[in-house]
Design a protein around this motif. Structure first.
Motif, mmCIF file in Angstrom:
data_model
loop_
_atom_site.group_PDB
_atom_site.id
_atom_site.type_symbol
_atom_site.label_atom_id
_atom_site.label_comp_id
_atom_site.label_asym_id
_atom_site.label_seq_id
_atom_site.Cartn_x
_atom_site.Cartn_y
_atom_site.Cartn_z
ATOM 1 N N ILE B 139 0.845 -1.204 0.000
ATOM 2 C CA ILE B 139 0.000 0.000 0.000
ATOM 3 C C ILE B 139 0.877 1.250 0.000
ATOM 4 C CG2 ILE B 139 -1.564 1.380 1.440
ATOM 5 C CD1 ILE B 139 -2.861 -1.293 2.295
ATOM 6 N N ILE B 140 1.870 1.254 0.880
ATOM 7 C CA ILE B 140 2.738 2.432 0.978
ATOM 8 C C ILE B 140 3.463 2.680 -0.343
ATOM 9 C CG2 ILE B 140 4.797 3.372 2.105
ATOM 10 C CD1 ILE B 140 3.840 1.898 4.645
ATOM 11 N N LEU B 141 4.000 1.614 -0.917
ATOM 12 C CA LEU B 141 4.780 1.784 -2.145
ATOM 13 C C LEU B 141 3.892 2.256 -3.305
ATOM 14 C CD1 LEU B 141 7.672 1.617 -2.946
ATOM 15 C CD2 LEU B 141 7.295 -0.683 -3.807
ATOM 16 N N ILE B 144 3.215 5.861 -2.928
ATOM 17 C CA ILE B 144 4.361 6.680 -3.323
ATOM 18 C C ILE B 144 4.487 6.725 -4.844
ATOM 19 C CG2 ILE B 144 6.875 6.872 -3.266
ATOM 20 C CD1 ILE B 144 6.717 5.525 -0.470
ATOM 21 N N LEU B 145 4.361 5.552 -5.481
ATOM 22 C CA LEU B 145 4.595 5.467 -6.931
ATOM 23 C C LEU B 145 3.458 6.100 -7.725
ATOM 24 C CD1 LEU B 145 5.985 1.834 -7.221
ATOM 25 C CD2 LEU B 145 7.264 3.953 -7.510
ATOM 26 N N GLY B 146 2.259 6.095 -7.168
ATOM 27 C CA GLY B 146 1.130 6.660 -7.882
ATOM 28 C C GLY B 146 0.212 5.592 -8.434
ATOM 29 N N LYS B 147 -0.842 6.038 -9.078
ATOM 30 C CA LYS B 147 -1.851 5.108 -9.564
ATOM 31 C C LYS B 147 -1.398 4.393 -10.829
ATOM 32 C CE LYS B 147 -6.592 6.110 -8.141
ATOM 33 N NZ LYS B 147 -6.876 4.763 -7.794
ATOM 34 N N GLY B 148 -2.047 3.271 -11.085
ATOM 35 C CA GLY B 148 -1.738 2.551 -12.316
ATOM 36 C C GLY B 148 -1.349 1.123 -12.023
ATOM 37 N N LEU B 149 -1.698 0.259 -12.962
ATOM 38 C CA LEU B 149 -1.476 -1.169 -12.743
ATOM 39 C C LEU B 149 0.009 -1.513 -12.711
ATOM 40 C CD1 LEU B 149 -3.760 -3.037 -12.253
ATOM 41 C CD2 LEU B 149 -3.457 -3.968 -14.525
ATOM 42 N N ASP B 150 0.803 -0.814 -13.533
ATOM 43 C CA ASP B 150 2.248 -1.091 -13.553
ATOM 44 C C ASP B 150 2.877 -0.781 -12.209
ATOM 45 O OD1 ASP B 150 1.428 1.456 -14.115
ATOM 46 O OD2 ASP B 150 3.229 1.989 -15.252
ATOM 47 N N LYS B 151 2.359 0.259 -11.525
ATOM 48 C CA LYS B 151 2.895 0.605 -10.202
ATOM 49 C C LYS B 151 2.556 -0.499 -9.186
ATOM 50 C CE LYS B 151 3.930 4.745 -11.855
ATOM 51 N NZ LYS B 151 2.962 4.955 -12.948
ATOM 52 N N VAL B 152 1.318 -1.019 -9.324
ATOM 53 C CA VAL B 152 0.915 -2.121 -8.441
ATOM 54 C C VAL B 152 1.857 -3.307 -8.634
ATOM 55 C CG1 VAL B 152 -0.893 -3.797 -7.938
ATOM 56 C CG2 VAL B 152 -1.496 -1.427 -8.388
#
Lengths: 390, 291
Positions: B139-141, B144-152
């Motif tokens: 969740i934290i990461l 920080i990284l922002g929205k989007g499936l690649d960030k997940v």
């Protein structure tokens, strides 16, 4: 005599470093095998006995270079194999130390080359010295040339049978893969049919059947697995087989089967066994000669009959008294050794056995007993051999 | 070769007699077919097919109709989301699991092979990563990284490799001490071949099995993040995104049940499929379990 000796081990040493701390500094050495010398004649079985942790398995593994020995000479079939598995640089260093420096030093001491040769106690080293003085450069060059070729030759000639029939076979390989691996590596066969015939032949020899070929190790009993292990070693037609506690994991009736199999294979293939064991009954059954190890050193080495009739080292005497006697009328007198085996990291001064020896005197803690021949073919490392009676 | 073919036949026979394995394979093939034929099943939304088409501007859920068989929530067609979400699920699961496995295998085998202080340092790093609760860290990461499936995906990879590293390290350390490795050495086998023929086969298969089982759980975790609103962007064809639309309607399940039931069923079946396949793989890879 030279031709009759298959394996000669001179001053074999294997220390394991004990590392500690963040920087992995070596803080101590476990002296698992400490200056062991013996020889094994062609076609005989030498038993290597001792209690757990005395270094007998380490000695066996070092001879086969499954562990790299710290020092010492291992001569197989008249060839020094000690440097075969070292890197080029280390092999050169070894040869320089073992031959060049040693011979040059002796030459200064004895002032003549003939005297050096005469003063070397070992047939192999005498010949080496002769060759060396003829042409030192060529001698070293020739030894280095033999290194790589010698490796596969050594692997083919010396094999091992392992203690644990469960962990010594790869669970994911079929019997034919396990048994055939050695033949493939050493290119003993030219095609698949030959390999198959060879595997079938060897399986029959160890008492397994041809339809066992495609099975996996878990489908076999302990005794059968040990037979597979024997077949794996035997397919290379080796001369020396080191049996590391080869029967101690099996139950007694199976032990007898495997020992008899080893005996008959020995006759058929003219094999030489170095039989590592802790069970004196097994050793008595199979050996021609026996070496007794204690704390990384051989304390007694003689024929089986002499050892069991007339043991000279107090440790051997104590061991013998521990053999159970099946006759209830004949109560044997047991010699109970006090204390535990000392740590091989910090072995006692003088004779390593003196803290537990029933007949130890003051001198035993100061003087290291020489391993020397007391009678014909009976070597003992004790200051008072034969003083302890049963 | 003949041996291998008959082996394969024997294995496939046994495989076919094993009901759960068949169920797993069947489910998985079903999902694969849906993923491949998604454009034909649910149509394609213009130039961005992964965006669920908006069919209504009202946020009220619309119960299933012939036109929208799974209903509509937040103005989005659930059927389209579930069908195209299958592709997303495969992407998520396969990419995360394989990246995490590669990193884990690399770190674990380096650690086991070199030992000493390298092992010590790498394992302490593993400990640090493991000490942070997985979901909280993810969740934290993602925040920080922002929205989007690649960030997940990135977040889940960063916090997903440790167990593989430990597994492979332990397996290698164990296999290295086995006597069959010594035996191969005594036969004169080269070190490289010993690694390829003896150590890797006895260490890698548990990792493959673990990987296949975790594909499902990664999809669930990603859906969980989407549900919380920190995963995929709104409207993205992803099972978790559809669930997140139903958040506001949780108290009125009689009106919004379809927004939970359809993507939820898809998720459960997807996880089940990978678990069953994982079980079957384990049975295939281990000769001791073959009888």
């Amino acid at each position: 005599m030279q031709n009759n000796t298959l394996l000669k081990v001179n001053n074999l040493v294997k220390y394991f470093p004990v590392k500690a701390g963040v920087f992995r500094k070596t803080i101590a050495q476990v002296k698992a095998v400490d200056d062991v010398s013996f020889e094994v004649k062609k076609g005989e079985t030498v038993g290597l006995v001792g209690e757990s942790g005395c270094g007998k398995t380490t000695a066996g593994m070092s001879i086969l270079r499954l562990y790299e020995p710290t020092a010492g000479q291992i001569i197989l079939d008249g060839k020094d194999t000690s440097y075969y598995f070292l890197s080029r640089r280390k092999a050169k260093k070894f040869l320089k130390k073992q031959y060049t420096e040693k011979f040059e030093k002796m030459k200064q001491k004895y002032s003549s080359e003939d005297q050096v040769i005469k003063n070397l106690n070992d047939e192999f080293n005498k010949q080496a010295a002769k060759d060396y003085f003829e042409n030192p450069h060529k001698f070293i060059e020739k030894m280095m040339d033999m290194r790589i070729k010698g490796r596969s030759e050594f692997r083919r000639k010396a094999q091992m049978i392992f203690q644990d029939p469960y962990s010594s076979l790869n669970p994911r390989h079929r019997v034919k893969t396990i048994v055939g691996e050695g033949a493939k590596i050493n290119e003993l066969v030219e095609n698949k049919d030959e390999l198959k015939a060879m595997i079938e032949d060897i399986l029959k020899k160890v008492g397994l059947s041809v339809d066992h070929m495609s099975r996996f190790p878990h489908e076999f009993s302990g005794g059968q697995r040990q037979r597979i292990g024997i077949a794996r070693a035997l397919i290379l037609k080796p001369e020396l087989i080191v049996c590391d506690e080869a029967v101690s994991a099996l139950d007694v009736s199976i032990q007898a089967q495997i020992l008899n199999l080893l005996n008959s294979l020995q006759k058929e293939f003219n094999l030489t066994f170095l039989f590592i064991a802790h069970d004196l009954a097994v050793v008595k059954h199979i050996s021609d000669r026996v070496a007794v190890m204690y704390l990384g050193k051989i304390v007694e080495y003689t024929t089986k009959d002499q050892l069991f009739e007339k043991p000279l080292h107090p440790y051997t005497v104590a061991l013998m008294s521990a053999i159970p006697n099946p006759d209830p009328e004949n109560k044997s007198h047991r010699i109970i050794l006090e204390g535990d085996v000392p740590s091989p990291i910090n072995p006692p001064s003088g004779c390593p056995f003196h803290p537990r020896c029933p007949i130890a005197k003051d001198v035993c803690s100061k003087e290291v007993p020489q391993f020397k021949e007391i009678e014909e073919g009976h070597k003992v490392a004790c200051l008072f051999p034969g003083k302890l009676k049963r | 070769m003949a041996q291998k073919i008959s082996d394969f036949r024997k294995l496939s026979k046994k495989f076919l007699r094993n009901g759960t394995a068949i169920l797993g394979i069947a489910l998985l093939s079903f999902f694969i077919v849906i993923a491949i034929f998604a454009p034909f099943i649910a149509g394609e939304n213009g130039d961005n097919p992964y965006q669920i088409p908006r069919v209504s501007w009202s946020s009220k859920p619309i119960a299933p109709t012939a036109e929208h068989p799974f209903g509509v929530i937040g103005g989005r067609d659930i059927f389209y989301g579930v069908i195209w979400g299958t592709r997303t699920a495969f992407q998520l699961g396969l990419i995360i699991a394989s990246c995490a496995a590669v990193i884990g295998i690399l770190i674990g085998s380096v650690s086991a092979y070199f030992g000493g202080w390298v092992d010590e340092v790498l394992m302490r790093i593993v400990d640090i990563f493991m000490s942070i609760p997985f979901l909280v860290a993810a969740i934290i990461l993602t925040t920080i990284l922002g929205k989007g499936l690649d960030k997940v995906m990135m977040a889940l990879i960063v916090f997903g490799w440790m167990s593989t590293a430990r597994l492979i390290r332990g397996n290698i350390l164990q296999a290295r001490e086995e006597q069959y490795v010594l035996a191969a050495k005594a036969l004169g086998q080269k070190n490289f071949i010993i690694i390829v023929k003896h150590i890797i086969p006895n260490t890698i298969f548990p990792v493959v099995v673990q990987m296949s089982m975790r594909i499902g759980s990664y999809v669930i975790t990603a859906a969980g993040l989407s549900f919380l609103g920190i995963g995929a962007e709104p409207g993205y064809a992803d099972w978790g995104t559809i669930l997140s639309y139903s958040r506001n309607w949780m108290t009125m399940l009689d009106q919004s049940w379809f927004a939970i039931v359809f993507p939820g069923t898809a998720m459960v079946l997807f996880v089940l499929a990978w678990n069953l396949v994982g079980d079957a793989l384990r049975d295939i890879f281990d000769p001791r379990l073959r009888n």
